[in-house]
Design a protein around this motif. Structure first.
Motif, PDB file in Angstrom:
ATOM      1  N   ASP A 270       6.284  -1.583  -1.209  1.00 53.95           N
ATOM      2  CA  ASP A 270       5.237  -1.571  -2.089  1.00 53.95           C
ATOM      3  C   ASP A 270       3.516  -1.191  -2.188  1.00 53.95           C
ATOM      4  N   LEU A 271       3.175  -1.369  -0.336  1.00 52.51           N
ATOM      5  CA  LEU A 271       1.382  -1.663  -0.451  1.00 52.51           C
ATOM      6  C   LEU A 271       1.417   0.075  -0.326  1.00 52.51           C
ATOM      7  N   LEU A 272      -0.102   0.490   0.281  1.00 52.72           N
ATOM      8  CA  LEU A 272      -0.267   1.434   0.753  1.00 52.72           C
ATOM      9  C   LEU A 272      -1.111   1.138   2.321  1.00 52.72           C
ATOM     10  N   ASN A 273       0.247   1.322   3.064  1.00 52.58           N
ATOM     11  CA  ASN A 273      -0.154   1.388   4.702  1.00 52.58           C
ATOM     12  C   ASN A 273      -0.688   2.815   5.048  1.00 52.58           C
ATOM     13  N   MET A 274      -1.727   2.038   6.213  1.00 49.77           N
ATOM     14  CA  MET A 274      -2.223   3.513   6.328  1.00 49.77           C
ATOM     15  C   MET A 274      -1.394   4.368   7.739  1.00 49.77           C
ATOM     16  N   THR A 275      -1.160   3.022   8.580  1.00 47.75           N
ATOM     17  CA  THR A 275      -0.130   3.373   9.386  1.00 47.75           C
ATOM     18  C   THR A 275       0.763   4.785   8.703  1.00 47.75           C
ATOM     19  N   TYR A 276       1.679   3.958   7.617  1.00 50.48           N
ATOM     20  CA  TYR A 276       3.133   4.617   7.469  1.00 50.48           C
ATOM     21  C   TYR A 276       2.688   6.024   6.643  1.00 50.48           C
ATOM     22  N   LEU A 277       1.184   5.910   5.914  1.00 54.30           N
ATOM     23  CA  LEU A 277       0.814   7.361   5.007  1.00 54.30           C
ATOM     24  C   LEU A 277       0.900   8.589   6.609  1.00 54.30           C
ATOM     25  N   ALA A 278       0.596   7.801   7.315  1.00 53.71           N
ATOM     26  CA  ALA A 278      -0.081   9.082   8.613  1.00 53.71           C
ATOM     27  C   ALA A 278       1.336   9.563   9.320  1.00 53.71           C
ATOM     28  N   LEU A 279       2.306   8.661   9.369  1.00 51.41           N
ATOM     29  CA  LEU A 279       3.739   8.762  10.020  1.00 51.41           C
ATOM     30  C   LEU A 279       4.130  10.096   9.273  1.00 51.41           C
ATOM     31  N   ARG A 280       3.899   9.809   7.731  1.00 49.91           N
ATOM     32  CA  ARG A 280       5.144  10.998   6.741  1.00 49.91           C
ATOM     33  C   ARG A 280       4.366  12.289   7.123  1.00 49.91           C
ATOM     34  N   PHE A 281       3.298  11.808   7.350  1.00 56.44           N
ATOM     35  CA  PHE A 281       1.958  13.183   7.095  1.00 56.44           C
ATOM     36  C   PHE A 281       1.855  13.606   8.654  1.00 56.44           C
ATOM     37  N   SER A 282       2.835  13.460   9.595  1.00 53.49           N
ATOM     38  CA  SER A 282       2.119  13.697  11.006  1.00 53.49           C
ATOM     39  C   SER A 282       3.657  14.672  10.977  1.00 53.49           C
ATOM     40  N   ARG A 283       3.706  15.966  12.266  1.00 53.90           N
ATOM     41  CA  ARG A 283       4.394  16.272  12.495  1.00 53.90           C
ATOM     42  C   ARG A 283       4.258  15.984  14.323  1.00 53.90           C
TER      43      ARG A 283
END
Ligand SMILES: *Cc1c(COP(=O)(O)O)cnc(C)c1O
Length: 601
Positions: A270-283
């Motif tokens: 329930d947080l905007l975690n920039m590491t997880y955002l990057a992980l989600r959108f990286s191949r």
């Protein structure tokens, strides 16, 4: 031989240089919150920015079709002042891009905090030794017509609170992509150097579905964006991963982007975690050394994490005397760092003689700054890094009596230290004061410990060029890579270091330096440092012939590998343009069980 690229970059700073090539052909976009571009520009704070700068300098030297995005940071990170008790104060480093750099002649407007903000950009060209240019665009929010508060958003690197930070990250990621598009570029690969740039994924989605709203983006759109993005994570320290509350996210990014991030499962706890955002959108995702990749894999078991070990840009970090020697003996080194292996064709004594002027230059700087004379015949250790508790700057001072004893027995010891604490880090500032107190108490004719003010590019260069041994005592496994020891190795300076980060790969005992095994007990670990210092390092230093051979091994073995020419080559062939099979493989999850990472979970 061409002069070093840094010099060229500096000398052309004041002259606008219009593009003499087709910028729209640039297909790899590199995003970093900080980039060390020139000694005189305060656009970096430490290792992350140095790595970014060194990466671009290697791209320029080796002709990679890259373009880079960062922020202008009009007031820099900060200049460090230390009083006689080691109390740190800070001042802004104000610079004026208007009078230093050409404009990109392009503005863009994005919506943040439910209002429009206009961004412009300044252009810095990193020029390689054969003239290849890497254009860097520094985004600037200080534009007339913007809300007065918004105009300050690109002033302070890592300044302000989380609200300020998320606005900056939005400018980097969203502003950066929209600027590239406005300039006619359509990058095939977008590289996020650390999670700060993760919002570029949302900008790519926005552009993809435009003029329709983000809410129309499909899973296929998200997958297409993912196929474009590469993410490098840089720290296993949890506090190093930016997190923002959902209210703040909605306030700054707006409802559309926020619900899109949520809908594609890119939130974490329930947080905007920039590491997880990057992980989600990286191949493709990687850590910055072999061990760090494995530790990161444990932290993010649902993703595949690769490793590409960091490096340094050789022409930036090699001392002038070594550059001259190599230009004569191994002239190909500037475009191909594999040739460092050829220093085995140079007599060890010549290497030793090439190191000496850098030691003398460093001691002259110390004299200017402190009035103290150091002795060039005495074993001199260097320890300089960002002051963070896990880096344990004070481990070497753990048992002061023991250190004095050793200094007396080995014929003297000089230790040069440096490092900035983040302005809000009171524990770090306390650590610097403690070092001052201990150093003053230990001061004797045989032992000298000096803490130098304002660790930056120039001081980092002088220290890594000139000391005899580079000391590094992080708490394993928190040092993701470390690069200062690589700068030292290139200059023939061995490391005495805890086996963490790059040193796991770079240490050949008694050949390129010495390893300190880690221990649960800090006193035991400190004793291991003392023991190695007294019984391995000092005897080797006393044997001139052996020491000269050690210097040569450092350059031949570690210089050949721990450079950004090699590193960038691996990014190109493993991450940016991999054989298609390895893209498919990256969709599988591989979990490697390594015992030492349990400390993290
Ligand atoms: C190389 C460098 C760093 C990073 O070195 P580490 O080994 O990662 O601490 C930080 N600051 C400056 C000024 C540097 O030159």
């Amino acid at each position: 031989m061409s002069p070093a690229p840094t010099n060229r970059s500096q000398s052309q700073q004041t002259q606008p240089s219009p593009a003499s090539f087709d910028i729209t052909a640039r297909k790899i976009a590199y995003f970093s919150m900080e980039i060390a571009l020139a000694k005189a520009l305060p656009t970096y704070s430490g290792g992350l920015g140095m790595l970014a700068g060194d990466t671009l300098r290697s791209a320029a030297d080796t002709g990679v079709p890259l373009v880079a995005i960062s922020l202008v940071h009009r007031r820099g990170y900060f200049e460090q002042h230390l009083d006689s008790h080691g109390q740190q104060t800070e001042s802004d480093v104000v610079w004026s891009p208007e009078t230093t750099l050409p404009s990109a002649n392009q503005t863009i407007t994005i919506t943040l905090q439910n209002r429009e903000i206009t961004l412009r950009a300044w252009r810095f060209d990193v020029i390689g030794h054969t003239g290849h240019i890497i254009p860097v665009f520094l985004l600037d929010a200080d534009v007339e017509g913007n809300d007065p508060w918004d105009r300050r958003l690109t002033d302070h690197l890592y300044g302000g609170d989380t609200y300020y930070r998320l606005c900056q990250e939005a400018i980097l990621g969203l502003g950066g992509i929209h600027l590239l598009h406005a300039l006619g570029m359509q990058p095939e690969v977008c590289h996020m150097n650390e999670g700060h740039a993760a919002l570029l994924s949302i900008a790519l989605l926005e552009s993809r579905v435009a003029p329709s709203p983000l809410s129309t983006a499909t899973d296929a759109d998200a997958e297409a964006v993912k196929q474009q993005c590469i993410f490098t994570t840089h720290t296993p320290v949890p506090a190093g991963h930016d997190k923002f509350g959902l209210d703040q996210m909605r306030q700054i990014l707006g409802a559309d982007r926020s619900s899109t991030i949520e809908r594609f499962g890119a939130l974490h706890n329930d947080l905007l975690n920039m590491t997880y955002l990057a992980l989600r959108f990286s191949r493709y995702v990687n850590g910055v050394a072999m061990l760090h990749g494995k530790v990161s894999q444990q932290m993010f078991p649902e993703y595949t994490v690769h490793s590409i070990t960091n490096g340094v840009h050789a022409a930036t970090w090699l001392s002038q005397p070594f550059q001259k020697l190599l230009d004569k003996e191994v002239p190909e080194w500037r475009h191909d760092n594999q040739y460092f292996k050829s220093v085995y064709g140079i007599e060890p004594e010549a290497i030793e003689a090439t190191h000496l002027p850098s030691k003398l230059r460093l001691f002259q700087t110390v004299k200017q700054r402190t009035g103290l004379d150091l002795d060039p015949h005495v074993l001199t250790l260097g320890f300089a890094r960002r002051v963070a508790t896990y880096k344990r700057a004070s481990l070497i001072l753990h048992s002061p009596e023991r250190l004095i004893e050793i200094a007396n027995r080995i014929g003297g010891l000089q230790i040069l230290m440096a490092g900035k604490a983040h302005p809000a880090d009171n524990a770090g500032k306390g650590l610097i004061r403690d070092i001052f107190t201990t150093a003053a108490k230990l001061e004797s004719s045989k032992l000298r410990i000096l803490y130098l003010e304002n660790y930056d590019w120039d001081l980092g260069e002088q220290l890594t060029n000139g000391v005899d041994v580079w000391l590094n005592t992080p708490l394993r496994p928190y040092e993701a890579s470390g690069t200062s020891g690589m700068k030292a190795a290139l200059n023939g300076v061995p490391s005495l270091s805890v086996l963490d980060g790059w040193w796991v790969e770079g240490c050949a005992e008694n050949i390129t330096g010495w390893a300190i095994e880690n221990s649960e007990d800090e006193a035991v670990e400190a004793e291991r440092v003392y023991h190695k210092l007294e019984y391995s390092v000092a005897p080797a230093f006393a044997d001139k012939a052996q020491w000269a051979r050690i210097r040569r091994h450092c350059i031949a073995i570690n210089g050949t590998f721990f450079n950004t020419h090699r590193m960038l080559g691996q990014y190109v062939s493993n991450a940016y343009y991999p054989p298609s099979a390895s893209i498919a493989a990256s969709n599988q999850v591989v979990v490697d069980d390594e015992a030492h990472v349990s400390v993290l979970v």
